[in-house]
Design a protein around this motif. Structure first.
Motif, PDB file in Angstrom:
ATOM      1  N   GLY A  98      37.597  45.720  42.112  1.00  0.00           N
ATOM      2  CA  GLY A  98      37.460  44.349  42.578  1.00  0.00           C
ATOM      3  C   GLY A  98      37.584  43.304  41.489  1.00  0.00           C
ATOM      4  N   ALA A  99      37.977  43.739  40.289  1.00  0.00           N
ATOM      5  CA  ALA A  99      38.077  42.796  39.165  1.00  0.00           C
ATOM      6  C   ALA A  99      39.338  41.952  39.221  1.00  0.00           C
ATOM      7  CB  ALA A  99      38.018  43.554  37.842  1.00  0.00           C
ATOM      8  N   GLY A 100      40.285  42.337  40.079  1.00  0.00           N
ATOM      9  CA  GLY A 100      41.522  41.569  40.210  1.00  0.00           C
ATOM     10  C   GLY A 100      42.720  42.198  39.524  1.00  0.00           C
ATOM     11  N   LYS A 101      42.609  43.475  39.150  1.00  0.00           N
ATOM     12  CA  LYS A 101      43.693  44.132  38.399  1.00  0.00           C
ATOM     13  C   LYS A 101      44.977  44.226  39.225  1.00  0.00           C
ATOM     14  CE  LYS A 101      41.325  47.906  37.602  1.00  0.00           C
ATOM     15  NZ  LYS A 101      40.095  47.529  38.356  1.00  0.00           N
ATOM     16  N   SER A 102      44.877  44.755  40.431  1.00  0.00           N
ATOM     17  CA  SER A 102      46.071  44.877  41.272  1.00  0.00           C
ATOM     18  C   SER A 102      46.588  43.509  41.710  1.00  0.00           C
ATOM     19  CB  SER A 102      45.773  45.745  42.498  1.00  0.00           C
ATOM     20  OG  SER A 102      45.575  47.098  42.123  1.00  0.00           O
ATOM     21  N   THR A 103      45.677  42.560  41.883  1.00  0.00           N
ATOM     22  CA  THR A 103      46.102  41.195  42.218  1.00  0.00           C
ATOM     23  C   THR A 103      46.903  40.591  41.077  1.00  0.00           C
ATOM     24  OG1 THR A 103      44.173  40.871  43.646  1.00  0.00           O
ATOM     25  CG2 THR A 103      45.311  38.896  42.890  1.00  0.00           C
ATOM     26  N   LEU A 104      46.543  40.927  39.841  1.00  0.00           N
ATOM     27  CA  LEU A 104      47.313  40.454  38.694  1.00  0.00           C
ATOM     28  C   LEU A 104      48.753  40.954  38.766  1.00  0.00           C
ATOM     29  CD1 LEU A 104      47.569  39.068  35.945  1.00  0.00           C
ATOM     30  CD2 LEU A 104      46.670  41.173  34.891  1.00  0.00           C
ATOM     31  N   VAL A 164      43.158  45.044  27.820  1.00  0.00           N
ATOM     32  CA  VAL A 164      42.638  43.808  28.405  1.00  0.00           C
ATOM     33  C   VAL A 164      41.536  44.176  29.388  1.00  0.00           C
ATOM     34  CG1 VAL A 164      43.180  41.779  29.801  1.00  0.00           C
ATOM     35  CG2 VAL A 164      44.871  42.665  28.183  1.00  0.00           C
ATOM     36  N   LEU A 165      40.335  43.683  29.135  1.00  0.00           N
ATOM     37  CA  LEU A 165      39.205  43.882  30.044  1.00  0.00           C
ATOM     38  C   LEU A 165      39.150  42.694  30.988  1.00  0.00           C
ATOM     39  CD1 LEU A 165      36.657  45.419  30.937  1.00  0.00           C
ATOM     40  CD2 LEU A 165      35.398  44.188  29.150  1.00  0.00           C
ATOM     41  N   LEU A 166      39.327  42.976  32.274  1.00  0.00           N
ATOM     42  CA  LEU A 166      39.470  41.913  33.271  1.00  0.00           C
ATOM     43  C   LEU A 166      38.314  41.926  34.257  1.00  0.00           C
ATOM     44  CD1 LEU A 166      41.677  39.771  34.164  1.00  0.00           C
ATOM     45  CD2 LEU A 166      42.399  41.472  35.855  1.00  0.00           C
ATOM     46  N   ASP A 167      37.796  40.754  34.546  1.00  0.00           N
ATOM     47  CA  ASP A 167      36.857  40.557  35.653  1.00  0.00           C
ATOM     48  C   ASP A 167      37.035  39.120  36.128  1.00  0.00           C
ATOM     49  OD1 ASP A 167      34.944  40.710  37.579  1.00  0.00           O
ATOM     50  OD2 ASP A 167      33.237  40.939  36.215  1.00  0.00           O
ATOM     51  N   GLN A 168      37.997  38.917  37.001  1.00  0.00           N
ATOM     52  CA  GLN A 168      38.480  37.608  37.441  1.00  0.00           C
ATOM     53  C   GLN A 168      39.245  36.887  36.337  1.00  0.00           C
ATOM     54  OE1 GLN A 168      35.354  35.228  39.220  1.00  0.00           O
ATOM     55  NE2 GLN A 168      35.912  35.987  41.236  1.00  0.00           N
ATOM     56  N   THR A 169      38.713  36.932  35.126  1.00  0.00           N
ATOM     57  CA  THR A 169      39.391  36.364  33.978  1.00  0.00           C
ATOM     58  C   THR A 169      39.369  37.386  32.854  1.00  0.00           C
ATOM     59  OG1 THR A 169      39.550  34.374  32.594  1.00  0.00           O
ATOM     60  CG2 THR A 169      37.343  35.305  32.932  1.00  0.00           C
ATOM     61  N   VAL A 170      39.990  37.096  31.750  1.00  0.00           N
ATOM     62  CA  VAL A 170      40.007  38.031  30.624  1.00  0.00           C
ATOM     63  C   VAL A 170      38.680  37.933  29.877  1.00  0.00           C
ATOM     64  CG1 VAL A 170      41.117  38.664  28.455  1.00  0.00           C
ATOM     65  CG2 VAL A 170      42.512  37.901  30.391  1.00  0.00           C
ATOM     66  N   PRO A 188      30.510  43.830  23.423  1.00  0.00           N
ATOM     67  CA  PRO A 188      29.437  43.586  24.396  1.00  0.00           C
ATOM     68  C   PRO A 188      29.977  43.401  25.814  1.00  0.00           C
ATOM     69  CG  PRO A 188      29.137  42.225  22.438  1.00  0.00           C
ATOM     70  CD  PRO A 188      30.503  42.846  22.329  1.00  0.00           C
ATOM     71  N   GLU A 189      31.177  42.836  25.924  1.00  0.00           N
ATOM     72  CA  GLU A 189      31.773  42.624  27.248  1.00  0.00           C
ATOM     73  C   GLU A 189      32.058  43.950  27.938  1.00  0.00           C
ATOM     74  OE1 GLU A 189      32.666  39.087  24.671  1.00  0.00           O
ATOM     75  OE2 GLU A 189      32.815  41.257  24.416  1.00  0.00           O
ATOM     76  N   PHE A 190      32.548  44.921  27.166  1.00  0.00           N
ATOM     77  CA  PHE A 190      32.802  46.252  27.715  1.00  0.00           C
ATOM     78  C   PHE A 190      31.487  46.878  28.181  1.00  0.00           C
ATOM     79  CE2 PHE A 190      33.369  50.839  27.465  1.00  0.00           C
ATOM     80  CZ  PHE A 190      34.624  51.046  28.011  1.00  0.00           C
ATOM     81  N   ALA A 191      30.461  46.738  27.354  1.00  0.00           N
ATOM     82  CA  ALA A 191      29.151  47.295  27.681  1.00  0.00           C
ATOM     83  C   ALA A 191      28.568  46.670  28.946  1.00  0.00           C
ATOM     84  CB  ALA A 191      28.191  47.103  26.511  1.00  0.00           C
ATOM     85  N   SER A 192      28.891  45.391  29.179  1.00  0.00           N
ATOM     86  CA  SER A 192      28.352  44.719  30.363  1.00  0.00           C
ATOM     87  C   SER A 192      29.050  45.147  31.645  1.00  0.00           C
ATOM     88  CB  SER A 192      28.468  43.197  30.195  1.00  0.00           C
ATOM     89  OG  SER A 192      29.823  42.778  30.293  1.00  0.00           O
ATOM     90  N   VAL A 193      30.256  45.699  31.516  1.00  0.00           N
ATOM     91  CA  VAL A 193      31.034  46.087  32.690  1.00  0.00           C
ATOM     92  C   VAL A 193      30.839  47.559  33.034  1.00  0.00           C
ATOM     93  CG1 VAL A 193      33.378  46.401  33.599  1.00  0.00           C
ATOM     94  CG2 VAL A 193      32.776  44.296  32.377  1.00  0.00           C
TER      95      VAL A 193
END
Length: 255
Positions: free
Chosen positions: A50-56, A218-224, A237-242
């Motif tokens: 649901g992070a938007g990968k396929s939508t990208l 690229v780590l994506l969750d609606q935005t980069v 830290p962003e990777f750890a949060s996901v």
């Protein structure tokens, strides 16, 4: 693995995705996505469901309305050009017992040759030669509906680059493929990024293969959230949060 070299890499062009956004009504799926992609590189897009990968991918293909823009720039002369794109989806739906051979599929797609006509010898040999690049020449007379997941992906990959694209989009292309098939697929991709004049964007959930083969992540969750090398992204830290803590610890430990 022996693959036939067709096109030399140039290193002279890049693709820029600027402030890309996608919304469906009031639902924001992507916002302010900025990417800078060079030819000869494998760029893995990772993130939770649901992070938007396929939508990208759909946005790059212009299958959905978007904000922002995508630039293709030839750095030899700085001019903008049309961006030619190849695409390999997760799968294609072909009903069992459909009498469509690999030759029929490619002849109709790439040559616009009607499947009800007798085989064209010249087209047949050209397709067979092209399939050899992907160790798939032996599949040319097989029914598409009877191919394994790995065989089908090799056929789809061969079709995706027949028109010599500058950008190759791979949306979870190894879903349902066994380990041997995945190894062959990624070795083929490594060959393509080294010997073809194109950039590759790969949507993937398989962090092990991303770690092994990706040049840029690229780590994506609606935005980069984060982008860079595997190490830079996986230890962030962003990777750890996901992703789960145990997953983060695994990748840091294994380096």
């Amino acid at each position: 693995m022996k693959l036939k070299k067709i096109i030399e890499t140039c290193g002279f062009h890049c693709i820029k995705i600027n402030n890309l956004g996608v919304s469906f009504g009031e639902q924001v799926v992507l916002k302010d996505v900025n990417l800078h992609i060079h030819c000869g590189s494998l760029n893995a897009i990772i993130g939770k469901n649901g992070a938007g990968k396929s939508t990208l991918v759909r946005a790059i293909l212009k299958d959905v309305p978007t904000k922002g823009n995508i630039e293709y720039r030839d750095t030899k002369n700085g001019k903008m050009k049309d961006l030619k794109i190849g695409y390999v989806p997760q799968s294609i739906n072909i009903e069992k017992n459909t009498p469509l051979s690999v030759y029929d599929l490619i002849a109709s797609f790439a040559y616009h040759y009607p499947v009800f006509l007798p085989k064209n010898k010249r087209i047949y040999e050209e397709i067979k030669t092209h399939l050899e690049t992907f160790e798939a020449a032996d599949l040319i007379d097989k029914q598409v509906c009877n191919l394994s997941g790995g065989q089908l992906q090799r056929v789809l990959l061969s079709m995706a680059i027949m028109d010599k694209p500058k950008l190759l989009l791979l949306d979870e292309p190894v879903s349902g493929i066994d380990k041997n098939g995945m190894e062959l697929f990624y070795k083929t991709i490594s060959y393509l990024k080294s010997h073809y004049d194109l950039a590759i964007i790969l949507i993937s959930h398989d962090l092990e293969y991303v770690k092994q083969y990706a040049d840029h992540v690229v780590l994506l969750d609606q935005t980069v959230l984060k982008q860079g090398t595997v190490k830079e992204v996986f230890e962030s830290p962003e990777f750890a949060s996901v992703f789960a803590t145990e997953t983060v610890d695994k990748w840091i430990k294994e380096g």
